[in-house]
Scaffold this motif. Structure first.
Motif, PDB file in Angstrom:
ATOM      1  N   LEU A  68       0.818  -1.211   0.000  1.00  0.00           N
ATOM      2  CA  LEU A  68       0.000   0.000   0.000  1.00  0.00           C
ATOM      3  C   LEU A  68       0.856   1.267   0.000  1.00  0.00           C
ATOM      4  O   LEU A  68       0.352   2.366   0.263  1.00  0.00           O
ATOM      5  N   HIS A  69       2.133   1.116  -0.300  1.00  0.00           N
ATOM      6  CA  HIS A  69       3.032   2.274  -0.365  1.00  0.00           C
ATOM      7  C   HIS A  69       2.499   3.306  -1.354  1.00  0.00           C
ATOM      8  O   HIS A  69       2.115   2.979  -2.475  1.00  0.00           O
ATOM      9  N   GLN A 137      -9.243  11.893  16.214  1.00  0.00           N
ATOM     10  CA  GLN A 137      -8.971  12.711  15.044  1.00  0.00           C
ATOM     11  C   GLN A 137      -9.337  11.956  13.766  1.00  0.00           C
ATOM     12  O   GLN A 137      -9.270  10.721  13.711  1.00  0.00           O
ATOM     13  N   ASN A 138      -9.725  12.727  12.764  1.00  0.00           N
ATOM     14  CA  ASN A 138      -9.856  12.185  11.409  1.00  0.00           C
ATOM     15  C   ASN A 138      -8.687  12.751  10.610  1.00  0.00           C
ATOM     16  O   ASN A 138      -8.631  13.962  10.361  1.00  0.00           O
ATOM     17  N   LEU A 139      -7.753  11.907  10.244  1.00  0.00           N
ATOM     18  CA  LEU A 139      -6.527  12.354   9.596  1.00  0.00           C
ATOM     19  C   LEU A 139      -6.484  11.909   8.136  1.00  0.00           C
ATOM     20  O   LEU A 139      -6.826  10.767   7.809  1.00  0.00           O
ATOM     21  N   ASN A 140      -6.067  12.832   7.276  1.00  0.00           N
ATOM     22  CA  ASN A 140      -5.780  12.496   5.883  1.00  0.00           C
ATOM     23  C   ASN A 140      -4.279  12.224   5.785  1.00  0.00           C
ATOM     24  O   ASN A 140      -3.465  13.106   6.086  1.00  0.00           O
ATOM     25  N   LEU A 141      -3.937  11.017   5.384  1.00  0.00           N
ATOM     26  CA  LEU A 141      -2.551  10.555   5.450  1.00  0.00           C
ATOM     27  C   LEU A 141      -2.114   9.958   4.124  1.00  0.00           C
ATOM     28  O   LEU A 141      -2.939   9.581   3.293  1.00  0.00           O
ATOM     29  N   VAL A 142      -0.800   9.864   3.954  1.00  0.00           N
ATOM     30  CA  VAL A 142      -0.243   9.119   2.834  1.00  0.00           C
ATOM     31  C   VAL A 142       0.758   8.125   3.411  1.00  0.00           C
ATOM     32  O   VAL A 142       1.502   8.444   4.353  1.00  0.00           O
ATOM     33  N   ILE A 143       0.754   6.913   2.865  1.00  0.00           N
ATOM     34  CA  ILE A 143       1.553   5.822   3.428  1.00  0.00           C
ATOM     35  C   ILE A 143       2.916   5.741   2.753  1.00  0.00           C
ATOM     36  O   ILE A 143       3.014   5.700   1.523  1.00  0.00           O
ATOM     37  N   LYS A 144       3.938   5.691   3.563  1.00  0.00           N
ATOM     38  CA  LYS A 144       5.295   5.415   3.065  1.00  0.00           C
ATOM     39  C   LYS A 144       5.758   4.126   3.726  1.00  0.00           C
ATOM     40  O   LYS A 144       6.085   4.110   4.919  1.00  0.00           O
ATOM     41  N   SER A 145       5.764   3.031   2.958  1.00  0.00           N
ATOM     42  CA  SER A 145       6.166   1.741   3.516  1.00  0.00           C
ATOM     43  C   SER A 145       7.356   1.152   2.769  1.00  0.00           C
ATOM     44  O   SER A 145       7.734   0.008   3.010  1.00  0.00           O
ATOM     45  N   ARG A 146       7.937   1.938   1.873  1.00  0.00           N
ATOM     46  CA  ARG A 146       9.177   1.549   1.195  1.00  0.00           C
ATOM     47  C   ARG A 146      10.171   2.700   1.320  1.00  0.00           C
ATOM     48  O   ARG A 146       9.817   3.790   1.731  1.00  0.00           O
ATOM     49  N   HIS A 147      11.425   2.403   0.944  1.00  0.00           N
ATOM     50  CA  HIS A 147      12.470   3.437   0.991  1.00  0.00           C
ATOM     51  C   HIS A 147      12.561   4.044   2.399  1.00  0.00           C
ATOM     52  O   HIS A 147      12.693   5.260   2.560  1.00  0.00           O
ATOM     53  N   ASP A 180       2.362  -3.296  18.965  1.00  0.00           N
ATOM     54  CA  ASP A 180       2.693  -3.717  17.600  1.00  0.00           C
ATOM     55  C   ASP A 180       2.447  -2.545  16.658  1.00  0.00           C
ATOM     56  O   ASP A 180       1.373  -1.929  16.676  1.00  0.00           O
ATOM     57  N   ILE A 181       3.455  -2.233  15.827  1.00  0.00           N
ATOM     58  CA  ILE A 181       3.377  -1.073  14.943  1.00  0.00           C
ATOM     59  C   ILE A 181       3.615  -1.512  13.504  1.00  0.00           C
ATOM     60  O   ILE A 181       4.553  -2.274  13.228  1.00  0.00           O
ATOM     61  N   TYR A 182       2.787  -1.033  12.591  1.00  0.00           N
ATOM     62  CA  TYR A 182       3.007  -1.339  11.178  1.00  0.00           C
ATOM     63  C   TYR A 182       4.345  -0.758  10.727  1.00  0.00           C
ATOM     64  O   TYR A 182       4.692   0.374  11.103  1.00  0.00           O
ATOM     65  N   PRO A 183       5.125  -1.510   9.920  1.00  0.00           N
ATOM     66  CA  PRO A 183       6.412  -1.008   9.419  1.00  0.00           C
ATOM     67  C   PRO A 183       6.218  -0.001   8.291  1.00  0.00           C
ATOM     68  O   PRO A 183       6.528  -0.253   7.126  1.00  0.00           O
ATOM     69  N   ALA A 184       5.693   1.146   8.664  1.00  0.00           N
ATOM     70  CA  ALA A 184       5.433   2.214   7.695  1.00  0.00           C
ATOM     71  C   ALA A 184       5.336   3.532   8.451  1.00  0.00           C
ATOM     72  O   ALA A 184       5.161   3.549   9.683  1.00  0.00           O
ATOM     73  N   ILE A 185       5.467   4.624   7.718  1.00  0.00           N
ATOM     74  CA  ILE A 185       5.240   5.955   8.281  1.00  0.00           C
ATOM     75  C   ILE A 185       4.046   6.560   7.559  1.00  0.00           C
ATOM     76  O   ILE A 185       4.010   6.598   6.326  1.00  0.00           O
ATOM     77  N   PHE A 186       3.060   7.016   8.330  1.00  0.00           N
ATOM     78  CA  PHE A 186       1.863   7.640   7.772  1.00  0.00           C
ATOM     79  C   PHE A 186       2.025   9.160   7.906  1.00  0.00           C
ATOM     80  O   PHE A 186       1.961   9.701   9.010  1.00  0.00           O
ATOM     81  N   TYR A 187       2.240   9.810   6.797  1.00  0.00           N
ATOM     82  CA  TYR A 187       2.485  11.254   6.811  1.00  0.00           C
ATOM     83  C   TYR A 187       1.173  12.014   6.683  1.00  0.00           C
ATOM     84  O   TYR A 187       0.377  11.757   5.773  1.00  0.00           O
ATOM     85  N   GLN A 188       0.973  12.960   7.581  1.00  0.00           N
ATOM     86  CA  GLN A 188      -0.246  13.762   7.530  1.00  0.00           C
ATOM     87  C   GLN A 188      -0.188  14.734   6.360  1.00  0.00           C
ATOM     88  O   GLN A 188       0.852  15.336   6.064  1.00  0.00           O
ATOM     89  N   LEU A 189      -1.329  14.903   5.703  1.00  0.00           N
ATOM     90  CA  LEU A 189      -1.441  15.835   4.585  1.00  0.00           C
ATOM     91  C   LEU A 189      -1.915  17.195   5.103  1.00  0.00           C
ATOM     92  O   LEU A 189      -2.577  17.294   6.144  1.00  0.00           O
ATOM     93  N   PRO A 190      -1.590  18.264   4.378  1.00  0.00           N
ATOM     94  CA  PRO A 190      -1.882  19.628   4.873  1.00  0.00           C
ATOM     95  C   PRO A 190      -3.348  19.903   5.170  1.00  0.00           C
ATOM     96  O   PRO A 190      -3.656  20.733   6.035  1.00  0.00           O
TER      97      PRO A 190
END
Length: 240
Positions: A68-69, A137-147, A180-190
């Motif tokens: 889902l990257h 909170q309701n957050l709009n995010l983008v998933i970074k699960s690679r690199h 337990d944490i998913y191996p990804a960073i969920f970045y918040q969108l503006p």
């Protein structure tokens, strides 16, 4: 005046230097062009279609988080205030500060999400003021699960006696919190900012800039070859 070749030993030195310069510049040009292709591929991975919480949970049943990257998601959940850290040494628009990192729990998911809520400018090594935000909170995010690889000289992810993170280490944070944490960073969108300035960009340097650098190095190679050609020719007077 007659145009004749320079002395052989002079021409040999000039052309050796020229070949070295031209080869180096062409290599740098090709490298920049390759980087442009890589950056474009990374940009293409990011989807503009936003999944809802239900669609995201359904997608996780069929794919790993790595699959889902680049996916944008809109998620309702709970920010865990007690598990909030500050990612050190961030620079945004010339300002130095930290990114706010927190655990986020979404109903229906067994694991926690690690979210980057954005940037806070800071002076010196002090801690940010006490953060105040609603847990739900309701957050709009983008998933970074690679690199996710990073370069750091720090020996520990968390600075001693501090909430400052030197780098993101999912396993370390999982052991630290017992979650337990998913191996990804969920970045918040503006468009869903809570307490900080979301600033995530999929790539730091655009493909267009890499193309410009590639052209620059290619033109330098052409110029070096032209200068070498002119330098190995000289004018001497005709003898009667």
């Amino acid at each position: 005046m007659a145009l004749i070749k320079a002395l052989p030993w002079q021409a040999i030195i000039i052309w050796l230097v020229c070949i070295t310069v031209v080869t180096t510049c062409l290599g740098l040009s090709y490298w920049q062009f390759s980087r442009a292709k890589e950056k474009q591929l990374q940009l293409d991975e990011f989807s503009q279609v936003e999944l809802t919480s239900f669609e995201f949970i359904q997608a996780l049943q069929n794919r790993s988080i790595e699959g889902l990257h680049g996916q944008a998601v809109s998620l309702m959940g709970r920010l865990e205030k007690q598990y909030t850290w500050f990612l050190d040494n961030r620079i945004v628009d010339g300002r130095v500060g930290v990114d706010v990192i927190s655990l986020f729990k979404v109903a229906g998911l067994e694991k926690y999400l690690l979210v980057n809520l954005g940037f806070i400018p800071l002076q010196g090594r002090g801690q940010p003021e006490k953060l105040s935000f609603d847990e739900i909170q309701n957050l709009n995010l983008v998933i970074k699960s690679r690199h996710l690889e990073h370069f750091t000289l720090a020996k520990s992810a968390l600075e001693a006696h501090s909430q400052r993170l030197q780098f993101i280490d999912h396993l370390y944070l999982s052991n630290l919190t017992g979650k337990d944490i998913y191996p990804a960073i969920f970045y918040q969108l503006p468009d869903s900012a809570v307490i900080a300035e979301p600033h995530y960009q999929p790539v730091v340097m655009s493909p267009e800039k890499h193309h410009a650098y590639a052209l620059q190095w290619f033109l330098i190679a052409v110029a070096a070859a032209f200068i070498a050609f002119k330098a190995t020719r000289t004018e001497v007077p005709n003898e009667a």
